[in-house]
Every structure is written in C-alpha cells, then in structure tokens.
Design a protein around this motif. Structure first.
Motif: not given
Length: 235
Positions: A77-78, A96-100, A110-116, A203-206
C-alpha cells in the motif's frame, strides 16, 4: 472507487460526472472497442512510515498523533503525502491516507482501496455510523445515481483499554445505470471509532468488492481485516 481528495478535486469531479471522453489529462484513450484505457500506477511511498515495529512482518505502521491512534497497512500500500486529505459529505476530514490499486482512467485517478484516519466529536457508535454511511455514499455514487448503502449493526470493541465501535457500510450502484465505466459498482467501508484521551478517533478502510471495469485486482479481504484489527490507541 472514486478518488475524492481535495488535492485532485478537479480530476475527481470530472470522473464523478463521467464527462471525459476522448481528451484526457493523462493521455488515456478509449481502445477500439470503446473500453477505457487504464494505466496502473505503481505503489510509491511518499510519506515515511512510523518507525514503530509492526505486528505483521513487513507491514507499515501509521501513527496519527492528532487522532490518538495507530494502525498498520500492508507493504504494497502506498502512503500518501501528508498534504493529502479526504473530506466526507458529513464533514469528517481524513488524513494519513494510504492507497492500494491506484490507476488512471479517462483522465482521472481511481483506486481499489484506501485507508485514512481522523478525529470527530461525538459518541463512538454514532460517529462510526455517520462516517461509514457518508463515505460509502460519497465513494460509490456518481453523476447518474446515488449508491444504496446498507449498514451493519454496530459492534462494540475494546482495544488496549479504549472502548469503541466497528461498523461496516456496503454500497452499490446498479451496473446497468452506471455512466462511469472506470469505477467499481460495489464496495465496503469499515470504520473503527475509539474513545481516546483527545476525543473520538476514527480509522476508515474503503475497498471495492467487485472488479468491474479496469483489470486492476481488488484488495485481499484478509488484509483488509488485518488493517481494522490493528487499530489501537497510541501508547
């Protein structure tokens, strides 16, 4: 999943309206059959992970001092720059976002998933419900229809002495009515809300739950659970 961050708002609005056709900002074009051309963006770490030791080998620790919590994301994850934020329609601002699975399609990202994560005033159960519903609708609605969102029952949790709530929101738009051929039609948003000394932290995971559109893999369900299970108040 549509990218709705403030730093690329112009791109996101274009994607949500599905109005770009042949001229795109990143040079993407439609192929001979009319399907949008997709460019996968390799994961690039643009923010340093916390030096704390992760509980899972190779995972990256995210330490959100303002929200008062920490959690872990997989090594592929980036971590996004500190300047990037995501604001929901409910007014919650995630940092504090992260992407997949990031990709470019029809000139938008676009992205398949993220956290923040972030901090929200209120009771953890109420906060988790509001944030999950808002972000699920934000991510999967488009210019033609509003996503149908189904909420799970709030699940009480205790993490290292901090009491809180976990809630899941499933979102879906009807594939036959979707104008945006770049985006998934189904996804899930999970929110962990904990009562911390500085207030209620979330904390959110989408993540997309179908692979409609681009040939970009969706996030592993076990890894998504690992992220939510890792959420703890800062020590």
């Amino acid at each position: 999943m549509r990218n709705q961050r403030a730093v690329i708002a112009a791109l996101s609005l274009a994607a949500a309206g599905a109005v770009l056709a042949s001229v795109t900002l990143f040079g993407s074009t439609a192929d001979d059959e009319g399907a949008p051309h997709v460019t996968v963006v390799p994961p690039t770490r643009t923010r340093a992970a916390s030096p704390a030791s992760p509980t899972r080998s190779g995972w990256q620790v995210v330490d959100d001092t303002e929200a008062g919590l920490s959690y872990e994301v997989p090594p592929n994850w980036a971590l996004a720059p500190d300047t990037e934020t995501l604001e929901s329609s409910s007014g919650t601002v995630l940092t504090h976002l992260a992407d997949f699975g990031t990709y470019l399609c029809q000139g938008a990202e676009y992205g398949r998933a993220f956290t923040g994560s972030g901090r929200v005033d209120g009771d953890p159960a109420e906060v988790a419900t509001e944030v999950a519903a808002a972000i699920a609708a934000d991510q999967y609605s488009d210019g033609t229809q509003t996503a149908a969102v189904t909420l799970s029952r709030p699940t009480p949790v205790v993490r290292d002495g901090a009491r809180g709530t976990v809630i899941r929101a499933d979102a879906e738009v009807k594939a036959g009515e979707v104008a945006d051929s770049c985006a998934s039609t189904r996804g899930v948003v999970t929110v962990v809300a904990l009562a911390t000394p500085v207030g209620t932290a979330v904390m959110v995971v989408g993540a997309d739950t179908d692979d409609r559109g681009p040939t970009v893999p969706i996030a592993d369900a076990g890894e998504l659970r690992g992220i939510t299970d890792s959420v703890r108040p800062r020590g």
